[in-house]
Write an enzyme that holds these catalytic residues in place. Structure first.
Site, PDB file in Angstrom:
ATOM      1  N   TYR A  52       0.850  -1.194   0.000  1.00 18.59           N
ATOM      2  CA  TYR A  52       0.000   0.000   0.000  1.00 18.59           C
ATOM      3  C   TYR A  52       0.883   1.241   0.000  1.00 18.59           C
ATOM      4  CZ  TYR A  52      -4.281   2.627   1.152  1.00 18.59           C
ATOM      5  OH  TYR A  52      -5.353   3.475   1.118  1.00 18.59           O
ATOM      6  N   ASN A 120     -14.868   3.730   0.001  1.00 18.90           N
ATOM      7  CA  ASN A 120     -15.359   3.618  -1.379  1.00 18.90           C
ATOM      8  C   ASN A 120     -16.415   4.658  -1.770  1.00 18.90           C
ATOM      9  OD1 ASN A 120     -13.623   1.514  -2.023  1.00 18.90           O
ATOM     10  ND2 ASN A 120     -15.059  -0.052  -1.327  1.00 18.90           N
ATOM     11  N   ASN A 146     -17.168  -2.534 -12.581  1.00 17.60           N
ATOM     12  CA  ASN A 146     -17.768  -3.562 -11.738  1.00 17.60           C
ATOM     13  C   ASN A 146     -17.104  -3.646 -10.368  1.00 17.60           C
ATOM     14  OD1 ASN A 146     -15.487  -4.459 -13.209  1.00 17.60           O
ATOM     15  ND2 ASN A 146     -15.978  -6.593 -12.759  1.00 17.60           N
ATOM     16  N   SER A 147     -16.198  -2.729 -10.052  1.00 16.65           N
ATOM     17  CA  SER A 147     -15.558  -2.689  -8.742  1.00 16.65           C
ATOM     18  C   SER A 147     -16.494  -2.058  -7.719  1.00 16.65           C
ATOM     19  CB  SER A 147     -14.262  -1.881  -8.809  1.00 16.65           C
ATOM     20  OG  SER A 147     -14.553  -0.511  -9.081  1.00 16.65           O
ATOM     21  N   GLY A 233      -6.294   4.292  -9.308  1.00 18.27           N
ATOM     22  CA  GLY A 233      -5.900   2.922  -8.994  1.00 18.27           C
ATOM     23  C   GLY A 233      -4.989   2.377 -10.068  1.00 18.27           C
ATOM     24  N   TRP A 258      -5.975   9.988  -4.443  1.00 21.45           N
ATOM     25  CA  TRP A 258      -5.863   8.994  -3.377  1.00 21.45           C
ATOM     26  C   TRP A 258      -6.592   9.570  -2.185  1.00 21.45           C
ATOM     27  CZ3 TRP A 258      -0.918   7.863  -0.094  1.00 21.45           C
ATOM     28  CH2 TRP A 258      -1.103   6.697   0.658  1.00 21.45           C
TER      29      TRP A 258
END
Length: 323
Positions: A52, A120, A146-147, A233, A258
């Site tokens: 990360y 999210n 689709n995430s 991402g 981010w």
């Protein structure tokens, strides 16, 4: 209290452990929070693996978001019994102590949905509001549609009257997105820009990319003059690649996003405003994410293995103090 710790970076199924420890004593300006829900996100897995953007000092308590209820206060600014979003660190625990001025209060609503607000939904909201002033009827193109973030972007865009082109990497993902309300779903490929023009008859105002690699450049090709592409991402694990022409001849703007810097730099007042809007959207039924399964902290190995096993129909949540 119980906490999920890791002493080394690595495969979460191998390095996570549950440890009991004494409760911390509150100092001035702190509150004790009973943790009610904590999602397992890809960012959690990445941080535990050491992949990360920020690496915590080890040993560390896992978990980057969650929901809790204040049970003890030493100071002003929050009341006992208040639901709050947890600070973005060490949320996989039965209780945590946090600075009062870092807590975002929430009204009573569905605990599962509220627990997923910090990462999210906030990312989706900010991607649609921070870079371009979108109006009803504007066009946005989105990769990895689709995430989890993609699902929230779809819901928010529809509520605001914004047209969305959803891009996925495999044909099998198309049907579920259309069932979720997506009007245009395209499979990524070398002819993506041509597919977009054929399907919409226009150019995009904003492109949102979570894949990078060649997908980044293909999304940039769909933008109108002075359009903006935001990279948030890198699912392809490849450098973001783009041809010279869109940037040089059509002034396409490239941005990055981010969430963590936004959380660190943004005032509590502004965060409360954003999360207040998202909470109202949850209460109104505009925002919703399916939840597949809950696990206790003692079941963390099973929970993380289940999460990482493959495609699921919903989110995996930890319920540290039970349902």
């Amino acid at each position: 209290m119980k906490q999920v710790l890791y002493r080394n970076f690595g495969n979460p199924a191998d390095v996570l452990e549950v440890k009991e420890s004494d409760a911390s004593v509150l100092t001035a300006g702190q509150a004790r929070i009973k943790v009610l829900r904590a999602p397992i996100n890809p960012s959690d897995v990445a941080q535990i693996a050491g992949q990360y953007g920020v690496k915590p000092d080890l040993p560390a308590v896992a978990g980057l978001e969650g929901l809790g209820r204040v049970v003890e206060v030493n100071g002003n600014g929050v009341d006992e019994g208040q639901l709050v979003l947890l600070p973005s660190v060490g949320t996989w625990t039965t209780e945590m102590v946090g600075a009062i001025d870092q807590l975002v209060p929430l009204p009573e609503a569905d605990l599962d949905q509220l627990s997923m607000l910090r990462v999210n939904p906030a990312t989706a909201y900010l991607l649609l509001t921070e870079f371009v002033e979108l109006k009803p009827g504007d066009w946005v193109i989105l990769s990895a549609a689709n995430s989890a973030v993609g699902s929230y972007i779809l819901q928010l865009a529809k509520a605001r009257g914004i047209n969305l082109v959803c891009v996925v990497r495999r044909e099998s993902a198309v049907a579920a997105l259309k069932q979720a309300g997506a009007d245009i779903v395209l499979v990524d490929g070398v002819d993506l820009a041509k597919q977009v023009r054929k399907a919409t008859g226009t150019e995009m105002t904003l492109a949102l990319d979570a894949v990078a690699g060649d997908t980044f450049g293909r999304l940039a090709e769909t933008l109108k003059e002075a359009g903006t592409i935001v990279l948030y991402g890198g699912m392809s694990n490849q450098p973001a690649s783009v041809e010279v022409a869109p940037i040089l001849f059509r002034d396409v703007r490239v941005r990055g996003f981010w969430l963590l810097p936004w959380l660190l730099k943004t005032s509590k007042k502004e965060q409360t405003r954003v999360y207040g809007e998202l909470t109202m959207a949850v209460a109104a039924g505009i925002l919703h994410a399916p939840v597949e399964k809950h696990f206790l902290l003692d079941e963390i190995t099973e929970a993380i293995t289940y999460t990482m096993a493959g495609e699921r129909k919903g989110k995996v949540l930890l319920a540290p103090n039970g349902l």
